[in-house]
Design an enzyme around this catalytic site. Structure first.
Site, short mmCIF file in Angstrom:
data_model
loop_
_atom_site.label_atom_id
_atom_site.label_comp_id
_atom_site.label_asym_id
_atom_site.label_seq_id
_atom_site.Cartn_x
_atom_site.Cartn_y
_atom_site.Cartn_z
N CYS A 184 -0.16 -0.10 5.42
CA CYS A 184 0.84 0.84 4.95
C CYS A 184 1.05 0.66 3.45
CB CYS A 184 2.16 0.62 5.69
SG CYS A 184 3.47 1.78 5.23
N ASP A 214 3.77 0.64 1.95
CA ASP A 214 5.07 0.01 1.70
C ASP A 214 4.92 -1.15 0.71
OD1 ASP A 214 7.39 -1.86 2.19
OD2 ASP A 214 7.95 -0.29 3.60
N ARG A 258 6.51 -3.74 0.30
CA ARG A 258 6.82 -5.07 0.83
C ARG A 258 5.69 -5.66 1.65
NH1 ARG A 258 11.85 -3.05 4.13
NH2 ARG A 258 10.23 -1.46 4.54
N HIS A 312 3.76 -2.31 10.15
CA HIS A 312 4.85 -3.26 9.93
C HIS A 312 6.14 -2.72 10.52
CE1 HIS A 312 7.00 -1.04 6.66
NE2 HIS A 312 5.81 -0.51 6.49
N CYS A 345 8.95 0.47 9.46
CA CYS A 345 8.10 1.42 8.74
C CYS A 345 8.83 2.74 8.52
CB CYS A 345 6.81 1.67 9.50
SG CYS A 345 5.68 2.82 8.70
#
Length: 211
Positions: free
Chosen positions: A42, A44, A46, A98, A101
């Site tokens: 992803c 993302d 993080r 994750h 999400c």
């Protein structure tokens, strides 16, 4: 420059530390890459693949997008997949979602979002994701428990859904038909513990092994 300036300063500091600890570091990383694994994750911020796996530069070939989606008609992803398998000769693929999400959460909330009425790339992707998760979404809506737990189960369902699409793609199927070693894994990352949780794997054309 307010954003770039501190990043440039940290880059210079990092490069200096690398040279101090290993004078040959950049000479080695400048050599042709030979990654052992393709990471599909992803976007993302993080969930940086190299950081959470402790991988060094040159170990992972990385593709990231919203909600770690695998779409057979996505030339961007399929070209990365083909290049990794045919030219870089990677022997493993890790598909990683994750918990927490935002893309999966958007797929749940899409009918009530202004995004649903947009004619945009983001809207098309979230519509595609919601359609791909149609059955897991029905389970999500019927399930009891708090929203966080239910969403975590939907995130896992998304990894399994995208994994099924991944192993059916032409590059993966061709690699297995040719008898080349290739292990494909589906994992989920826990933002709270920092741990990867294996969900499914497959090493040849056949049925996936679920954890």
């Amino acid at each position: 420059m307010t954003t770039l300036t501190p990043l440039l300063a940290r880059n210079r500091s990092w490069a200096q530390k690398q040279r101090q600890s290993d004078p040959d570091y950049f000479q080695l990383t400048a050599q042709p890459q030979q990654p052992h694994t393709l990471w599909i994750g992803c976007s993302d911020s993080r969930v940086p693949a190299e950081v959470l796996t402790g991988a060094y530069p040159g170990e992972l070939f990385v593709h990231r997008n919203i909600a770690n989606m695998v779409i057979a008609e996505d030339d961007n992803l399929i070209s990365v997949l083909q290049y990794a398998l045919e030219y870089l000769k990677v022997s493993a693929i890790i598909l990683c979602g994750h918990y927490g999400c935002g893309g999966v959460q958007a797929a749940v909330q899409l009918p009530e979002m202004p995004l649903a009425a947009e004619d945009s790339a983001l809207s098309r992707r979230i519509h595609h994701l919601r359609h791909a998760l149609q059955e897991p979404l029905e389970d999500f809506q019927r399930a009891k428990g708090n929203d966080s737990e239910r969403l975590n189960l939907l995130v896992e369902a998304n990894v399994l859904t995208q994994f099924a699409t991944l192993i059916a793609t032409a590059p993966v199927q061709a690699t297995w038909r040719e008898g080349k070693p290739l292990h494909v894994f589906g994992c989920v990352y826990d933002l709270h513990s920092g741990h990867l949780k294996p969900l499914v794997q497959q090493s040849a054309d056949g049925s996936p092994d679920h954890e």
